[in-house]
Design a protein around this motif. Structure first.
Motif, short mmCIF file in Angstrom:
data_model
loop_
_atom_site.label_atom_id
_atom_site.label_comp_id
_atom_site.label_asym_id
_atom_site.label_seq_id
_atom_site.Cartn_x
_atom_site.Cartn_y
_atom_site.Cartn_z
N VAL A 221 83.41 30.52 84.91
CA VAL A 221 83.38 29.98 86.28
C VAL A 221 84.81 29.70 86.76
O VAL A 221 85.62 29.14 86.01
N THR A 222 85.09 30.08 88.00
CA THR A 222 86.38 29.79 88.61
C THR A 222 86.18 28.91 89.83
O THR A 222 85.43 29.25 90.74
N LEU A 223 86.85 27.77 89.84
CA LEU A 223 86.96 26.93 91.04
C LEU A 223 88.39 27.10 91.51
O LEU A 223 89.30 26.38 91.09
N SER A 256 82.59 32.79 91.04
CA SER A 256 83.88 32.42 91.62
C SER A 256 83.64 31.67 92.92
O SER A 256 83.10 32.23 93.88
N ILE A 257 84.04 30.41 92.96
CA ILE A 257 83.89 29.57 94.14
C ILE A 257 85.29 29.27 94.64
O ILE A 257 86.08 28.61 93.95
N VAL A 273 78.32 35.26 91.25
CA VAL A 273 78.41 35.05 92.70
C VAL A 273 79.87 34.87 93.11
O VAL A 273 80.64 34.21 92.43
N TRP A 274 80.24 35.49 94.23
CA TRP A 274 81.54 35.27 94.87
C TRP A 274 81.27 34.46 96.13
O TRP A 274 80.67 34.96 97.08
N LEU A 275 81.71 33.21 96.15
CA LEU A 275 81.33 32.29 97.23
C LEU A 275 82.58 31.70 97.86
O LEU A 275 83.38 31.05 97.19
N ASP A 276 82.75 31.93 99.17
CA ASP A 276 83.92 31.41 99.87
C ASP A 276 83.54 30.66 101.15
O ASP A 276 84.34 30.53 102.07
N HIS A 277 82.29 30.18 101.21
CA HIS A 277 81.88 29.33 102.32
C HIS A 277 80.99 28.20 101.79
O HIS A 277 80.37 28.33 100.75
N SER A 278 80.97 27.11 102.51
CA SER A 278 80.20 25.94 102.09
C SER A 278 78.70 26.23 102.12
O SER A 278 78.23 27.06 102.91
#
Length: 302
Positions: A221-223, A256-257, A273-278
């Motif tokens: 996991v990447t924050l 990746s968040i 998952v590639w997540l770049d929005h709330s």
């Protein structure tokens, strides 16, 4: 040694001994003594002994001897840390020796005063790991063998030092755990109680991340940051750029968040998952799409 070789060695020595323009610009003169990585590694072994008494002692500890052994280790922690902080202050702020020594003792005393709270937080982490992994046979097994315990011991120590304003040392301490486990947590990150990382290899938590209570991350996991802001001179700005993870969130492997986004409480983020929005509370996020209907339970189908 012939004359040509001797001239080469002398020329190279003179060039290396001189202070280059780049060294001046980067502040790499190196005139002061840096904190010792070996001493800080030994310091963490002593912190581990007082946080988990009886687990890692070189000799058996009875209940009667426990206060004595902890007392010895606490004094060693204070003396060692005071010396290393003095080096760090002198190096980072170019303070004179007397001022550095005084600041080292003051900051080491303030850190030692936080050891009971660090221990309390680490015990919540152990409890979270035990509660989230059916393969665990006992809390003792977690303390002895799970890499996340070593990582969180280093992180929570480093974070306390970072909050006290100690330079250099917090990053050295977290990098010691990073090199040993493959889990990279910046000391400035804020992590709440009952934090669990399962497996762990490849986890990255950036400096401005904020993580609530009862959060679980899986391996990879990447924050992280989505991008970086610069000032008018082109210098990087240290502004909030990593995610906020609210309470009771689970993030599955290799997600990746990125960016200053918020993952609402009681959400589940699926693997890869590639997540770049709330996302709002109680979200269920799968790879490539948002599933508004809860289509899985307890990780099934991710």
């Amino acid at each position: 040694m012939n004359k040509t070789i001797d001239q080469t060695l002398q020329r190279v020595t003179e060039l290396l001994a001189s202070v280059s323009k780049n060294e001046e610009l980067m502040g790499l003169r190196g005139n002061n003594v840096m904190p010792s990585v070996e001493a800080l590694n030994e310091l963490m072994l002593q912190v581990r002994s007082v946080v988990f008494p009886g687990f890692f002692d070189r000799s058996a500890t009875t209940e009667r001897m426990r206060p004595y052994r902890i007392g010895v280790d606490v004094e060693r922690i204070f003396c060692s840390l005071a010396r290393q902080v003095a080096f760090a202050v002198a190096f980072g702020c170019e303070q004179d020796e007397a001022t550095s020594r005084s600041m080292g003792q003051r900051l080491a005393q303030q850190f030692v005063d936080q050891l009971p709270e660090i221990r309390r937080l680490l015990l919540t982490d152990v409890a979270a790991i035990k509660a989230n992994d059916p393969a665990v046979t006992s809390a003792g097994e977690v303390v002895y063998s799970y890499p996340v315990v070593q990582v969180m011991l280093h992180y929570r120590t480093a974070h306390a030092l970072h909050e006290l304003g100690v330079p250099i040392i917090p990053r050295i301490i977290t990098e010691l755990a990073h090199s040993a486990t493959g889990i990279d947590i910046h000391p400035a990150a804020q992590i709440g109680e009952y934090f669990a990382i399962d497996h762990g290899t490849g986890v990255v938590i950036g400096a401005t991340s904020i993580i609530g209570n009862h959060v679980t991350l899986y391996q990879g996991v990447t924050l992280g940051a989505k991008n970086f802001q610069h000032d008018e001179q082109g210098q990087l700005l240290d502004v909030p750029r990593h995610p906020i993870i609210e309470d009771n969130v689970v993030v599955y492997s290799n997600a990746s968040i990125l960016g200053r986004i918020t993952i609402g409480h009681n959400s589940v983020i699926g693997g890869n998952v590639w997540l770049d929005h709330s996302v709002p509370p109680h979200s269920r996020i799968r790879q490539g799409k948002i599933n508004s209907q809860p289509g899985f339970t307890d990780g099934a189908g991710i």
